[in-house]
Enzyme design. Sequence first.
Site, PDB file in Angstrom:
ATOM      1  N   GLY A  24       1.649   2.775  -2.576  1.00 58.56           N
ATOM      2  CA  GLY A  24       1.256   3.614  -3.701  1.00 58.56           C
ATOM      3  C   GLY A  24       2.000   3.331  -4.978  1.00 58.56           C
ATOM      4  N   SER A  25       2.114   2.052  -5.359  1.00 62.89           N
ATOM      5  CA  SER A  25       2.859   1.761  -6.586  1.00 62.89           C
ATOM      6  C   SER A  25       2.164   2.347  -7.809  1.00 62.89           C
ATOM      7  CB  SER A  25       3.071   0.259  -6.754  1.00 62.89           C
ATOM      8  OG  SER A  25       1.846  -0.385  -6.877  1.00 62.89           O
ATOM      9  N   SER A  26       0.832   2.427  -7.796  1.00 60.43           N
ATOM     10  CA  SER A  26       0.165   2.950  -8.994  1.00 60.43           C
ATOM     11  C   SER A  26       0.406   4.446  -9.172  1.00 60.43           C
ATOM     12  CB  SER A  26      -1.328   2.626  -8.993  1.00 60.43           C
ATOM     13  OG  SER A  26      -1.880   2.916  -7.755  1.00 60.43           O
ATOM     14  N   ASP A  76      -1.758  10.834  -3.339  1.00 60.19           N
ATOM     15  CA  ASP A  76      -0.622   9.951  -3.622  1.00 60.19           C
ATOM     16  C   ASP A  76       0.166  10.441  -4.840  1.00 60.19           C
ATOM     17  OD1 ASP A  76      -2.880   9.379  -5.118  1.00 60.19           O
ATOM     18  OD2 ASP A  76      -2.774   7.213  -4.878  1.00 60.19           O
ATOM     19  N   GLY A  83       0.804  -1.218   0.000  1.00 63.50           N
ATOM     20  CA  GLY A  83       0.000   0.000   0.000  1.00 63.50           C
ATOM     21  C   GLY A  83       0.834   1.264   0.000  1.00 63.50           C
ATOM     22  N   ALA A  96       3.083   6.053  -8.023  1.00 67.21           N
ATOM     23  CA  ALA A  96       4.506   6.215  -8.342  1.00 67.21           C
ATOM     24  C   ALA A  96       4.768   5.876  -9.810  1.00 67.21           C
ATOM     25  CB  ALA A  96       5.364   5.348  -7.425  1.00 67.21           C
TER      26      ALA A  96
HETATM   27  O1  PMV Z   1      -4.989   3.111   0.608  1.00 65.85           O
HETATM   28  P1  PMV Z   1      -4.116   4.271   0.280  1.00 65.85           P
HETATM   29  O2  PMV Z   1      -2.786   4.263   1.019  1.00 65.85           O
HETATM   30  O3  PMV Z   1      -3.936   4.498  -1.165  1.00 65.85           O
HETATM   31  O4  PMV Z   1      -4.847   5.560   0.857  1.00 65.85           O
HETATM   32  C1  PMV Z   1      -6.158   5.922   0.508  1.00 65.85           C
HETATM   33  C2  PMV Z   1      -6.530   7.215   1.141  1.00 65.85           C
HETATM   34  C3  PMV Z   1      -7.961   7.674   0.895  1.00 65.85           C
HETATM   35  O5  PMV Z   1      -8.100   8.940   1.528  1.00 65.85           O
HETATM   36  C4  PMV Z   1      -8.940   6.717   1.548  1.00 65.85           C
HETATM   37  C5  PMV Z   1      -8.281   7.788  -0.585  1.00 65.85           C
HETATM   38  C6  PMV Z   1      -7.703   8.995  -1.305  1.00 65.85           C
HETATM   39  O6  PMV Z   1      -7.646   8.951  -2.542  1.00 65.85           O
HETATM   40  O7  PMV Z   1      -7.363   9.988  -0.665  1.00 65.85           O
END
Ligand code: PMV
Length: 322
Positions: A110-112, A155, A108, A114
């Site tokens: 955030g590979s997509s 992200d 989790g 990145a």
């Molecule tokens: O699951 P992650 O680490 O990609 O985080 C998602 C965070 C959210 O606030 C739930 C969604 C977003 O796009 O901000």
Amino acid sequence: MSGVTASAPGKLMLLGEHAVVYGHPCLVTAVNQRIHVTVEKNGKDVFYMEAPDLGLNAYSKTIENLAIKAPPPAVRFVEHLYKRFLQRWPQREGIIVKTKSEFSSAFGFGSSSAVSVAFAKALTSLYEINLNNDELFELCYQAVLDVQGVGSGFDIASAIWGGTIYYVPPAQVVRRVAIEELPLVVGYTGIKADTPTLIRMVQSLHADEPEMVEGWFTQIAGLVNKAEKAMGEKRWDELGKLMMKNQSVLRELQVSSVELNRLNRAAVKAGAYGAKLSGAGGGDCMIAVVQTEVRAKVEKAIEIAGGEVMKVELNAEGARYE
Ligand code: PMV
């Protein structure tokens, strides 16, 4: 010329998840695990991608068929982004894309985001198109919305700007938090979170109980604002307290899990200033704020409680050419 390579970091949400999807601020830090993407022209009317670390080998599509039939997960973001790029800057020939990942997409981090950012940076440079960070964000965020329909873009912003940022969507505010270090322990639950499903769960809760959920979001925004200040002043005990409060609201939103709660509890019992889930919830990682003296004890406690301690450096550099 053999192509252009760019890299971008993964991310870790610090505070403000879910509320950020509804326009509230969040705090996010970049992690030192990166994805490298190389793009070169191939002289043919074909998009070709090689991403062995993401489980994708010798994938190809003609340009006119881009993003028509749903692409496999590993290529989705890149393919949609490339399509957007060609709509805006049409080209006669296709490209070869190769990726190299330093981290597993399961954690989790955030590979997509990145991969999207590194690809967009390399691709625009290959065609000598100069985009500033805001324009790069725009291009990548469009692709995220094409693929997922939802998401705050935090992200993407983290992968572009790097460091630790205070973010209001969609990149309305991107403010660097001036810190050199961030004393956190990161624990992985071993369970992959399904972010779009969790976003939809919160959406339906919001539709059923708008006032209550808006109230929680406002509370979260208040905590994020205080946390930005506490971090700037290195008041880590205060940051820990704010994280605990954020975690309580996330539990009300029903996005925490038995495993996340167990790891959080273990960290706090072992002396952390505070702990919370990081990201969408339901699995993935938790984070705990610690003093140097208790770090080893907290890490051990997380492991005994069934978590895996992730050795990542935070506050890492944003997207760059390699
Ligand atoms: O699951 P992650 O680490 O990609 O985080 C998602 C965070 C959210 O606030 C739930 C969604 C977003 O796009 O901000």
